[in-house]
Design a protein around this motif. Structure first.
Motif, short mmCIF file in Angstrom:
data_model
loop_
_atom_site.label_atom_id
_atom_site.label_comp_id
_atom_site.label_asym_id
_atom_site.label_seq_id
_atom_site.Cartn_x
_atom_site.Cartn_y
_atom_site.Cartn_z
N LYS A 1 34.03 4.89 13.77
CA LYS A 1 33.63 5.11 12.38
C LYS A 1 33.01 3.84 11.81
N ILE A 2 33.58 2.68 12.13
CA ILE A 2 33.03 1.41 11.67
C ILE A 2 31.63 1.20 12.22
N LEU A 3 31.43 1.53 13.49
CA LEU A 3 30.13 1.32 14.11
C LEU A 3 29.07 2.28 13.57
N ARG A 4 29.49 3.48 13.18
CA ARG A 4 28.53 4.42 12.62
C ARG A 4 27.93 3.90 11.31
N GLU A 5 28.67 3.05 10.62
CA GLU A 5 28.18 2.51 9.35
C GLU A 5 27.04 1.52 9.54
N VAL A 6 26.89 0.97 10.75
CA VAL A 6 25.84 -0.03 10.97
C VAL A 6 24.81 0.43 12.00
N GLU A 7 24.91 1.66 12.44
CA GLU A 7 23.98 2.12 13.48
C GLU A 7 22.57 2.29 12.93
N ARG A 8 21.61 2.17 13.81
CA ARG A 8 20.20 2.30 13.44
C ARG A 8 19.83 3.78 13.43
N SER A 9 19.06 4.17 12.44
CA SER A 9 18.61 5.55 12.34
C SER A 9 17.24 5.70 12.98
N SER A 10 16.78 6.93 13.10
CA SER A 10 15.44 7.18 13.64
C SER A 10 14.36 6.62 12.74
N ASP A 11 14.68 6.40 11.47
CA ASP A 11 13.70 5.80 10.56
C ASP A 11 13.36 4.37 10.97
N HIS A 12 14.33 3.64 11.55
CA HIS A 12 14.05 2.28 11.99
C HIS A 12 13.06 2.28 13.15
N THR A 13 13.18 3.26 14.03
CA THR A 13 12.22 3.38 15.13
C THR A 13 10.83 3.67 14.59
N TRP A 14 10.75 4.58 13.64
CA TRP A 14 9.45 4.92 13.05
C TRP A 14 8.86 3.71 12.35
N PRO B 1 0.81 -1.21 0.00
CA PRO B 1 0.00 0.00 0.00
C PRO B 1 0.84 1.26 0.00
N LYS B 2 0.28 2.30 -0.57
CA LYS B 2 0.91 3.61 -0.46
C LYS B 2 0.71 4.14 0.95
N LEU B 3 1.54 5.11 1.32
CA LEU B 3 1.41 5.73 2.63
C LEU B 3 0.11 6.52 2.66
N ARG B 4 -0.78 6.13 3.58
CA ARG B 4 -2.09 6.77 3.63
C ARG B 4 -1.96 8.22 4.08
N GLU B 5 -2.80 9.07 3.49
CA GLU B 5 -2.79 10.49 3.85
C GLU B 5 -3.12 10.62 5.33
N GLY B 6 -2.34 11.37 6.04
CA GLY B 6 -2.56 11.53 7.47
C GLY B 6 -1.54 10.77 8.31
N TRP B 7 -0.85 9.79 7.68
CA TRP B 7 0.21 9.11 8.40
C TRP B 7 1.38 10.07 8.58
N GLU B 8 2.06 9.90 9.65
CA GLU B 8 3.25 10.71 9.88
C GLU B 8 4.38 10.20 9.00
N ALA B 9 5.03 11.10 8.31
CA ALA B 9 6.13 10.70 7.43
C ALA B 9 7.32 10.27 8.26
N PRO B 10 8.14 9.34 7.74
CA PRO B 10 9.30 8.90 8.51
C PRO B 10 10.30 10.02 8.66
N PRO B 11 11.03 10.05 9.77
CA PRO B 11 12.07 11.07 9.94
C PRO B 11 13.16 10.91 8.89
N SER B 12 13.88 11.96 8.65
CA SER B 12 14.95 11.88 7.66
C SER B 12 16.00 10.90 8.14
N ALA B 13 16.52 10.12 7.18
CA ALA B 13 17.48 9.07 7.54
C ALA B 13 18.86 9.67 7.71
N HIS B 14 19.13 10.13 8.90
CA HIS B 14 20.47 10.64 9.18
C HIS B 14 21.03 9.88 10.35
#
Length: 502
Positions: A154-167, A56-69
């Protein structure tokens, strides 16, 4: 509202339901108790993707995922994504850290008298190269250590979870909750909780979501029946079915799913293992999450050990190696049994609730324990030094429940531990005391695991780090596979290479 609860209002359920694609058959009313119908398969790819796969497409009214940083400097614990750990009583910010630097003042140890620990293991940890708070006349970290510290982070930053994973996990739990209500409109009242690496603080970017559906009703339907009924309600609501594991031989029936945030092929997605009534891991998750919350370096050290094992291809119960859970327990036990003297949190509580886990953390802060000024790299190097130079492989037991060095497998407190008569690595499950977490490995693999620890220890003493995390090439894996076939029992070894590890 509680993300994992099945008690969302009816209006929320409607908001969570994504739109049905044009041309799809209408869904029946919830009161009919019938599964939502899967849309007609497209005859070709197009916007809906390849044949037979619609999301499904993201339904209107759903909160968009945070930017993947990437978060800077640490891998964040997904507190909001763990509904069973998001109780209003869980207010860690109220617990102030002491200013002292003394380690573990008088923390109790469960079954100390029974184990008769005495003074075992004293005075051995100081030679392991574990950095402690620097005092007058003591040498601090070298320039090489500082360089390797930066490289490791630096190695660990490459595999860290972003806020998008929480969302994404939050959306996944909401959809499972809504599907359970539609499948059982007249009850029972279901709860949906996440556990494991996704929420215990030791997760990586590619960690799966482990989710359990459970209720307080004693007359709960069988797990196999619930999972089979849920399939029709989950399909077409962001989930793709990968595998159904409900045959009688498995101890815990599962649905292996893939959850998508939208129908775009570059959308956020993750694999999900859904079980029913399997609440025992929630206690383990609270315990590890509490250890991770004590200091950022504990959290990062556990991730570093897991990543090392994964890159060395000695990782995952599905591959007949130690599970990620076992590697994290080894990490915690190293911090307990070495000169760092991390207290055993289980001596302060049972972790049956969020309140109990928060109280245990507060006891540690009040005890005055601090990790000191140790570099993460120094802790990582000390981990391998501990298991090669101090830990007696084949005699000692890794027990975070007791958290003391030189815990002989012959002690009365390990009387119920499975396989304790064998001279091999022993890792006690901190809650299921009879379970030995090395039961997934053969004796031959136990020796190979120790060899990997020895190689890592020798390499780190020479200042080598990048090679420990290097991905093995396809040619190297092919050579290893060929060697396994030539050995006696090679068929079994070759079979163990099959499967997917996450």
């Amino acid at each position: 509202s509680n993300v994992g609860s099945a008690r969302l209002p009816a209006t929320a359920e409607a908001a969570l339901m994504p739109p049905v694609p044009e041309g799809a058959p209408p869904a029946p009313e919830a009161s009919e108790g019938a599964p939502r119908q899967t849309p007609t398969r497209p005859t070709s790819g197009g916007a809906g993707g390849p044949v037979g796969r619609w999301r499904p497409k993201l339904r209107e009214g759903w909160e968009a995922p945070p930017s993947a940083h990437a978060s800077k400097g640490r891998i964040k614990i997904d507190k909001a994504a763990a509904p069973h750990m998001n109780a209003e009583e869980n207010k860690r910010e109220e617990f102030s850290k002491p200013n002292g630097t003394k380690a573990g003042r008088g923390h109790g140890i469960a079954n100390r008298a029974e184990c008769n620990l005495g003074k075992a293991g004293k005075g051995k940890a100081s030679a392991l190269g574990v950095a402690q708070p620097v005092g007058k006349g003591e040498k601090g970290p070298t320039a090489k250590d500082e360089e390797l510290e930066s490289e490791l982070r630096k190695i660990l930053r490459e595999v860290e979870r972003s806020s998008d994973h929480t969302w994404l996990l939050q959306q996944c739990l909401r959809q499972i909750s809504a599907s359970a209500r539609r499948a059982y409109p007249e009850g029972p009242t279901w709860r949906v909780d996440a556990f494991g690496s996704a929420v215990n603080g030791f997760g990586m970017r590619d960690s799966d979501f482990d989710v359990v559906l459970h209720c307080d009703d004693e007359a709960q339907p069988s797990a196999r029946a619930v999972l089979k009924k849920l399939i029709g309600f989950l399909m077409g609501n962001g989930f793709e079915l990968l595998e159904v594991i409900t045959h009688s031989r498995v101890r815990i029936p599962l649905l292996k799913l893939r959850f998508w945030s939208s129908n775009s092929w570059d959308a956020l997605h993750c694999d999900v293992d859904l079980s029913v009534g399997n609440t025992a891991p929630l206690v383990n998750t609270r315990l590890l999450r509490s250890y991770a919350s004590l200091d950022e370096r504990i959290q990062l050290l556990g991730v570093a050990v897991k990543l090392w094992a994964k890159r060395q291809k000695i990782y995952g119960a599905a591959m007949s190696w130690l599970s990620p859970y076992a590697f994290v327990l080894m990490t915690v036990y190293y911090l307990q049994a070495s000169a760092i003297s991390l207290p055993s949190l289980q001596s302060y509580g049972d972790f049956e609730s969020d309140v109990a886990s928060s109280a245990a953390e507060k006891e540690v802060w009040d005890s005055g324990w601090l990790l000191g000024e140790s570099l993460l790299f120094t802790l990582f190097r000390g981990f391998f030094a501990f298991y090669i130079e101090q830990f007696q492989w084949g005699r000692d037991v890794v027990s975070v429940r007791l958290g003391k060095p030189s815990l002989d497998r012959g002690l009365p407190c390990f009387e119920s531990l499975a396989h304790r008569g064998e001279e091999r690595l022993h890792i006690e499950d901190p809650f299921s005391l009879g379970r030995n977490l090395v039961d997934v490995m053969s004796k031959g693999r136990d020796g190979k695991l120790k060899e990997a620890f020895q190689k890592a220890h020798a390499g780190l003493k020479q200042g080598q780090l990048a090679s420990l995390f290097a991905q093995r090439s396809a040619e190297q894996l092919k050579q290893l596979k060929g060697k396994a076939k030539k050995k006696p029992g090679g068929k079994g070894a070759d079979a163990s290479q099959r499967g997917k590890v996450r």
